[in-house]
Design a protein around this motif. Structure first.
Motif, PDB file in Angstrom:
ATOM      1  N   GLU A 264       0.822  -1.214   0.000  1.00  0.00           N
ATOM      2  CA  GLU A 264       0.000   0.000   0.000  1.00  0.00           C
ATOM      3  C   GLU A 264       0.855   1.263   0.000  1.00  0.00           C
ATOM      4  O   GLU A 264       0.402   2.316  -0.428  1.00  0.00           O
ATOM      5  CB  GLU A 264      -0.927   0.011   1.216  1.00  0.00           C
ATOM      6  N   SER A 265       2.080   1.163   0.471  1.00  0.00           N
ATOM      7  CA  SER A 265       2.990   2.298   0.539  1.00  0.00           C
ATOM      8  C   SER A 265       3.648   2.606  -0.800  1.00  0.00           C
ATOM      9  O   SER A 265       4.319   3.615  -0.949  1.00  0.00           O
ATOM     10  CB  SER A 265       4.069   2.009   1.588  1.00  0.00           C
ATOM     11  N   SER A 266       3.426   1.758  -1.780  1.00  0.00           N
ATOM     12  CA  SER A 266       4.078   1.935  -3.083  1.00  0.00           C
ATOM     13  C   SER A 266       3.314   2.949  -3.940  1.00  0.00           C
ATOM     14  O   SER A 266       2.227   3.409  -3.587  1.00  0.00           O
ATOM     15  CB  SER A 266       4.138   0.589  -3.815  1.00  0.00           C
ATOM     16  N   ALA A 267       3.867   3.245  -5.097  1.00  0.00           N
ATOM     17  CA  ALA A 267       3.216   4.155  -6.045  1.00  0.00           C
ATOM     18  C   ALA A 267       1.892   3.586  -6.547  1.00  0.00           C
ATOM     19  O   ALA A 267       0.998   4.332  -6.947  1.00  0.00           O
ATOM     20  CB  ALA A 267       4.150   4.435  -7.214  1.00  0.00           C
ATOM     21  N   LEU A 268       1.750   2.274  -6.491  1.00  0.00           N
ATOM     22  CA  LEU A 268       0.534   1.613  -6.965  1.00  0.00           C
ATOM     23  C   LEU A 268      -0.722   2.169  -6.305  1.00  0.00           C
ATOM     24  O   LEU A 268      -1.759   2.325  -6.941  1.00  0.00           O
ATOM     25  CB  LEU A 268       0.646   0.105  -6.709  1.00  0.00           C
ATOM     26  N   LEU A 269      -0.639   2.487  -5.013  1.00  0.00           N
ATOM     27  CA  LEU A 269      -1.809   2.980  -4.293  1.00  0.00           C
ATOM     28  C   LEU A 269      -1.662   4.446  -3.884  1.00  0.00           C
ATOM     29  O   LEU A 269      -2.145   4.867  -2.826  1.00  0.00           O
ATOM     30  CB  LEU A 269      -2.100   2.090  -3.087  1.00  0.00           C
ATOM     31  N   SER A 270      -1.029   5.241  -4.736  1.00  0.00           N
ATOM     32  CA  SER A 270      -0.936   6.678  -4.486  1.00  0.00           C
ATOM     33  C   SER A 270      -2.319   7.302  -4.629  1.00  0.00           C
ATOM     34  O   SER A 270      -3.241   6.694  -5.181  1.00  0.00           O
ATOM     35  CB  SER A 270       0.033   7.324  -5.477  1.00  0.00           C
TER      36      SER A 270
ATOM     37  N   GLN B  49       7.877   6.650   1.771  1.00  0.00           N
ATOM     38  CA  GLN B  49       7.073   7.381   0.797  1.00  0.00           C
ATOM     39  C   GLN B  49       7.736   8.671   0.328  1.00  0.00           C
ATOM     40  O   GLN B  49       7.431   9.163  -0.761  1.00  0.00           O
ATOM     41  CB  GLN B  49       5.685   7.677   1.367  1.00  0.00           C
ATOM     42  N   THR B  50       8.671   9.208   1.114  1.00  0.00           N
ATOM     43  CA  THR B  50       9.361  10.428   0.681  1.00  0.00           C
ATOM     44  C   THR B  50      10.269  10.174  -0.521  1.00  0.00           C
ATOM     45  O   THR B  50      10.658  11.112  -1.206  1.00  0.00           O
ATOM     46  CB  THR B  50      10.201  11.054   1.818  1.00  0.00           C
ATOM     47  N   PHE B  51      10.594   8.924  -0.793  1.00  0.00           N
ATOM     48  CA  PHE B  51      11.452   8.573  -1.927  1.00  0.00           C
ATOM     49  C   PHE B  51      10.652   8.238  -3.187  1.00  0.00           C
ATOM     50  O   PHE B  51      11.241   7.980  -4.232  1.00  0.00           O
ATOM     51  CB  PHE B  51      12.352   7.381  -1.572  1.00  0.00           C
ATOM     52  N   ILE B  52       9.340   8.212  -3.088  1.00  0.00           N
ATOM     53  CA  ILE B  52       8.493   7.865  -4.222  1.00  0.00           C
ATOM     54  C   ILE B  52       7.871   9.149  -4.756  1.00  0.00           C
ATOM     55  O   ILE B  52       7.161   9.846  -4.024  1.00  0.00           O
ATOM     56  CB  ILE B  52       7.397   6.857  -3.802  1.00  0.00           C
ATOM     57  N   PRO B  53       8.131   9.487  -6.025  1.00  0.00           N
ATOM     58  CA  PRO B  53       7.655  10.767  -6.563  1.00  0.00           C
ATOM     59  C   PRO B  53       6.145  10.993  -6.440  1.00  0.00           C
ATOM     60  O   PRO B  53       5.712  12.128  -6.232  1.00  0.00           O
ATOM     61  CB  PRO B  53       8.069  10.717  -8.038  1.00  0.00           C
ATOM     62  N   SER B  54       5.350   9.956  -6.551  1.00  0.00           N
ATOM     63  CA  SER B  54       3.893  10.121  -6.505  1.00  0.00           C
ATOM     64  C   SER B  54       3.332  10.070  -5.084  1.00  0.00           C
ATOM     65  O   SER B  54       2.118  10.144  -4.902  1.00  0.00           O
ATOM     66  CB  SER B  54       3.214   9.055  -7.358  1.00  0.00           C
TER      67      SER B  54
END
Length: 170
Positions: free
Chosen positions: A25-31, A116-121
């Motif tokens: 859930e923390s990935s870009a997939l569920l932004s 999450q701070t490292f994921i652009p979305s």
């Protein structure tokens, strides 16, 4: 494998699987952008929500996900630590298990938001860590109330070394 070992294994497997779900859930997939692409058409179709109202609902749906997700994590960590650190037979709740579960929940929430701070979305937020930790605390309060109301009563709680304080130990 005896029943205690089986219960220990089951408790930790459940907690680990939930941690994996949180990581996904923390990935870009569920932004927010990706979930809005699914939820907006659904809520627009079902309730006729316009975009402005949807944004408000989307915010609350996502924050509710935090509460449910981290509340559940806290419960699963409590269960795992209860199986790992038994006190005496027939004890259902201790501050020790609850505190470790809350600290574990806060640690996972902190690492999740940092990730999450490292994921652009995505954006990491201290407010989400506070919300997640509060959900963990609320879950522990619910566990305590559950055991007080439906368990064996205060006799099932650990007496403190300094004396009985409200039926549970610190």
């Amino acid at each position: 494998m005896n029943p205690d070992q089986r219960n220990l294994l089951k408790a930790w497997i459940a907690a680990i699987l939930w941690l994996i779900l949180i990581a996904i859930e923390s990935s870009a997939l569920l932004s927010a952008h990706n979930t809005s692409r699914i939820l907006y058409p659904l809520l627009h179709f079902l309730f006729g929500l316009d975009w402005g109202r949807f944004e408000v609902w989307h915010f609350y749906i996502r924050k509710s996900g935090h509460v449910v997700g981290y509340g559940t994590l806290s419960i699963l960590l409590f269960r795992a630590w209860r199986a790992t650190l038994p006190v005496v037979p027939n004890v259902n709740w201790t501050f020790r298990w609850a505190n470790i579960a809350i600290l574990g929940t806060a640690l996972v929430a902190s690492l999740d938001e940092w990730h999450q701070t490292f994921i652009p979305s995505r954006t990491g937020s201290v407010r989400d860590v506070v919300l997640d930790t509060c959900a963990g605390i609320a879950a522990q309060i619910l566990i305590l109330l559950w055991w007080k109301m439906f368990g064996k009563g205060t006799s099932a709680l650990v007496p403190s070394k300094t004396g009985q304080e409200n039926g549970f130990s610190r």
